[in-house]
Structures are given as structure tokens and as C-alpha cells.
Design an enzyme around this catalytic site. Sequence first.
Site, mmCIF file in Angstrom:
data_model
loop_
_atom_site.group_PDB
_atom_site.id
_atom_site.type_symbol
_atom_site.label_atom_id
_atom_site.label_comp_id
_atom_site.label_asym_id
_atom_site.label_seq_id
_atom_site.Cartn_x
_atom_site.Cartn_y
_atom_site.Cartn_z
ATOM 1 N N ARG A 123 -24.448 -0.425 7.933
ATOM 2 C CA ARG A 123 -23.241 0.234 8.419
ATOM 3 C C ARG A 123 -22.910 1.387 7.485
ATOM 4 N NH1 ARG A 123 -23.852 -1.827 12.656
ATOM 5 N NH2 ARG A 123 -22.450 -3.211 13.793
ATOM 6 N N HIS A 171 -27.196 5.890 15.388
ATOM 7 C CA HIS A 171 -26.955 4.446 15.494
ATOM 8 C C HIS A 171 -27.808 3.811 16.602
ATOM 9 C CE1 HIS A 171 -23.790 1.163 14.539
ATOM 10 N NE2 HIS A 171 -24.910 0.614 14.967
#
Length: 312
Positions: free
Chosen positions: A227, A275
Amino acid sequence: MSILLASTDFWEDMEVWRSGLEEAMPEMDINVYPDEKDVNDVEYAVVWKHPRGILKKYPNLKAILSLGAGVDHVISDPDLPLGLPIVRLVDKKLTHEMILHSLHWVLHFHSDQYLYRIQQQSSEWIQQSSIQSEDRTIGIMGLGNIGKAIGNSLVNLDFKVIGWGARPKESLGSIEYYCGHEQLADFLSQTHILINVLPLTDNTKNILTKNELTFLPQGSFIINIGRGGIINENDLINFLDSGHIKAAALDVFEQEPLPENNSLWIHPSVYITPHIAGQSNPLSAAKTIAENIRLIQNGEAPYPIYSLDSGY
Ligand code: GLV
């Protein structure tokens, strides 16, 4: 009894998830937020970045299941109903994608592909001296299911793999494990290519700032597929500018989508992907989610339940 699907990501096609879940659980009524028939019927919420606050509307909710491996998008809801199990998605297809993504960048850096690309721009024929994979140490932060699977595939390619996590672990085979903040510097100082797979929690936020990055050897590489927010972006840019970190492949960011004016976009040593390192596969993931819902219905524990201590 029904399942509620909810997401605010426009690219997450809820109809594909609905048909995947319908196939896996024909006995269940599947509703896509905000079109549920009766709030009292909803027992399971299957979510990816659900609209904040909505889960409080369902008085008979038994569990919240994530459409992805991470649950930061769930726990960041300030109005989350308390006391419900939050179930992460551990799905073999997603894990496989994360392995392939990691291998791509490890090989890109390990085999000097990033340098040959630069050389080609000025027609330079320079043979870089190659480093054997056993002489290259890959450090993985976060040795949950995904981190372990990535580590094992790198071990199979003869890389030296070490891992770091906050809690003691058993049976990591050839992966040498470093544990807790007191062993972080030792872990980092041996890492040539760092892969971050940590989840974002209060404990992991900004875990790598300039104070920690400085322990990485000169000329190391970073691959972040965990993340954003775990590696401080400004500090990372400074380390890239100085060449201490040679290059970084980043799939996750403090703010997503990465704002157009963020300087990471144009940094010559940064590779950006939006992502996509581990995209959930609705057909395979729906089966995993259905299995977990069945476990809960039979009074058994789903796997894996998120807790602050789990996952790394
Ligand atoms: C992706 O980021 C996931 O959490 O699955």
C-alpha cells in the site's frame, strides 16, 4: 437472507461480481448497493471501498468480506459497525498475479533491463556484468500468504530471500525471517531489492521513512505492491534523487489515483502502474467468498479474519 455488494470504484464491475456470486451461491439473493430489497435481509456485505457509513444501515449484518486482499478500505470507514468479523480475500489467482508482478520487476532490476533501456536511447552497447541470483538478496516486508508465495517463487529461482514482519513466524523454509522493529535495520541493510507487501494499518503507516531507508545498501531497488503510505513518498523521492535507491516500481500510492501533478509520474527512476499488481478475479474470488460465507453459516470461522495483529 441476502448478500450486499458495494463499491465506489467505477472500474469494479459489480454485475460481474453479482453473477460470479450467484453462480457460487444460487441459494442466496445478491443485491448491489443501493438496490437492496430489504435492509433487514442483508447478512453479508461484500465490499471494495464501500460508500462510508452505509454498513450501519443493516441491522442483521453478520460479516464484512473484502473483494480484495487488503481491508484498509474497510477499516478506514469511521462509521463501521463494531464487532463484526472482517474477512480478507486470500485467493490463489490474486496471489498468482502478485507473484508474476513481483517477478517481472525483480528480473527487470536484477538483469539490468532498466539500464539497457537507457543505453538504447543513446545507442550504447555496454555489457553490464551480471550478478548471479544467489548473490542477490530480495527482502520482503510482509510475510502473510502473498509475501510467502512471492518469497518461495524467488527461492525457486535461486535468489536469496529474507523477510520481515512484526510478529514471530514459524516454518518459512529457506526464507530467513527478521522480526519486529529491533531487527528492521538488520533486515534492510542486507536487502538489494525490497518488495513491500505490508497492509496499511496504524502500525505500518510510514514505517519506511528516511531514517529506515538509509539502512538499504547504496544502489538498492524498491518494489511497492502493498500500500502507499507505508513508504514515505517524499523521503523515497529524495533517496531516488541521490541515487541511494536506484529505481522504484510503484503500484500503490498515498493518494490514488496518483494526482496528475505528483512528481513521481515524471521521475526518471520510477516505474508506475495503477494499482494492478493483484487484481481480484471475480470468478475465482466469488468461489472463495462463497466458501467463507458458508463457513460462517455453519458456525465456523472464515479465513482469514482481519485483526490488527494478522497479515504481517
Ligand atoms: C489489492 O490491492 C487488494 O487489496 O486486493
